[in-house]
Design a protein around this motif. Structure first.
Motif, short mmCIF file in Angstrom:
data_model
loop_
_atom_site.label_atom_id
_atom_site.label_comp_id
_atom_site.label_asym_id
_atom_site.label_seq_id
_atom_site.Cartn_x
_atom_site.Cartn_y
_atom_site.Cartn_z
N MET A 218 0.83 -1.21 0.00
CA MET A 218 0.00 0.00 0.00
C MET A 218 0.86 1.25 0.00
SD MET A 218 -3.12 0.98 -0.17
CE MET A 218 -2.93 2.60 -0.95
N ILE A 219 1.96 1.22 0.71
CA ILE A 219 2.87 2.37 0.75
C ILE A 219 3.45 2.61 -0.64
CG2 ILE A 219 5.09 3.18 1.66
CD1 ILE A 219 4.36 1.68 4.28
N LYS A 220 3.81 1.55 -1.35
CA LYS A 220 4.34 1.70 -2.71
C LYS A 220 3.28 2.28 -3.64
CE LYS A 220 7.62 -2.16 -2.39
NZ LYS A 220 7.98 -3.52 -2.90
N ILE A 221 2.05 1.78 -3.52
CA ILE A 221 0.96 2.29 -4.36
C ILE A 221 0.73 3.78 -4.09
CG2 ILE A 221 -1.54 2.16 -4.76
CD1 ILE A 221 -1.31 -0.86 -4.18
N GLU A 226 2.43 7.54 -11.33
CA GLU A 226 2.28 7.29 -12.75
C GLU A 226 1.00 6.56 -13.14
OE1 GLU A 226 4.39 8.48 -14.94
OE2 GLU A 226 5.65 9.34 -13.36
N HIS A 227 0.38 5.83 -12.22
CA HIS A 227 -0.64 4.88 -12.64
C HIS A 227 -2.01 4.99 -11.97
CE1 HIS A 227 3.30 2.84 -13.38
NE2 HIS A 227 2.73 2.66 -14.57
N PHE A 228 -2.17 5.83 -10.96
CA PHE A 228 -3.41 5.80 -10.18
C PHE A 228 -4.12 7.15 -10.11
CE2 PHE A 228 -0.66 2.41 -8.57
CZ PHE A 228 -1.50 1.31 -8.72
N GLY A 229 -3.93 7.98 -11.10
CA GLY A 229 -4.51 9.32 -11.06
C GLY A 229 -6.02 9.35 -11.10
N ASN A 230 -6.65 8.34 -11.68
CA ASN A 230 -8.11 8.30 -11.75
C ASN A 230 -8.76 7.55 -10.59
OD1 ASN A 230 -8.24 9.73 -14.11
ND2 ASN A 230 -8.29 7.93 -15.43
#
Length: 322
Positions: A218-221, A226-230
């Motif tokens: 979860m910390i990495k996410i 780059e990948h979770f803007g939406n």
């Protein structure tokens, strides 16, 4: 507030009223009307009239009935005829429909607006296993919910401590009021339990994906730009210790909804839904020192409890046991 009549053959309406209260909390201006074997149409109509007379607003009434064309529907329809500009009837009552109606009352003041808004939720609540039996169009729609890949960091609509993790109150009420695209259970323990992971994924409400990840993942996410803007995430933690690890690791949230912590040996219970031991108390204090605030309530409609008072009572009870 829109008044709601739940009407059925037999005690179904009473049961679904009780189930709805377990998930969404006790509701005002909601009545269950039952047609029992010894009763007739006029008995049902009389019950409906009495229930409506008890509502705060008798101009906006929504009937949720079990069967189109059955006696509860027919009697609701005779009353509806004189109020068709504002009242509404929806048949095929199920629990997702009832919960959606309760949640819709938080933002909608029209019975007909609520009626229109609950149809899809009621339909989406009908699922089948094995999944191969689902109609093709249902499976196709479910596969189009992903929004991973957009630049930017993930946003957090709710961070909750709940020892039950993903259950009815979360899957319906909190999901409805916060609007996540993903529900993420953050737990090292659950991430290693394949059965619990599968059950959690299956409990996700329609249109929302559920995942289970360890705290470090979860910390990495959270730090991925780059990948979770939406993505709008609802995070679920089993205990405050995992929350503290996430905060120290840089997961950027500033408030925790403290919903439920189960009792176990060595814990005291300062209120109906929270059980704490010394480790929990110390962790909550450290979270507060880190700038985290606490929203203590099971469901959105509950009044917020005072976390400082809860911690103080828990500490006093633990001190007495020494």
């Amino acid at each position: 507030m829109v008044g709601i009549i739940l009407a059925s053959h037999g005690e179904f309406a009473e049961g679904i009223l009780q189930s709805g209260a377990m998930i969404f909390g006790e509701q005002e201006n909601v009545k269950a009307i039952t047609l029992m074997p010894s009763e007739g149409p006029e008995d049902v109509k009389a019950k409906m009239k009495t229930a409506i007379a008890s509502f705060d607003d008798q101009e906006e009434v929504l009937f949720l009935v079990d069967l189109w064309g059955g006696t509860p529907f027919n009697q609701a329809n005779t009353l509806f005829e004189e109020h068709k500009e504002k009242w509404a009837i929806v048949a095929g009552m199920n629990l997702p429909m009832v919960i959606e109606a309760y949640a819709s009352r938080l933002s909608m003041t029209s019975a007909q607006e609520i009626a229109a808004s609950i149809i899809e939720t009621a339909k989406d609540g009908v699922k089948v296993k094995p999944e191969e039996l689902e109609p093709k169009e249902t499976k196709a729609a479910a596969s189009q919910t992903s929004s991973v890949g957009a630049p930017g960091k993930m946003k957090y609509v709710l961070v909750r401590i709940d020892s039950r993790l993903l259950h009815g109150q979360v899957a319906t009420t909190w999901t409805k009021t916060t609007g996540p695209t993903r529900i993420i259970v953050v737990s090292d323990t659950v991430a290693q339990d394949e059965l619990r992971k599968k059950l959690i994924q299956q409990a996700a409400p329609p249109g929302v994906k559920a995942h289970v990840v360890p705290v470090d993942q979860m910390i990495k996410i959270a730090n991925d730009e780059e990948h979770f803007g939406n993505e709008r995430a609802l995070l679920l933690f089993e205990n405050p210790q995992d929350v503290l690890r996430a905060v120290k690791g840089g997961v950027p949230f500033h408030e925790i909804n403290v919903g439920s912590m189960a009792h176990s040996i060595g814990k005291v219970q300062p209120n109906k839904v929270l059980a704490l031991d010394q480790k929990d108390i110390d962790t909550f204090k450290e979270l507060k020192e880190s700038g985290i605030s606490f929203d203590v309530r099971k469901v959105p409609g509950d009044s917020k409890a005072n976390m400082d008072g809860i911690i103080k009572r828990a500490q006093e009870e633990l001190n007495k046991q020494k």
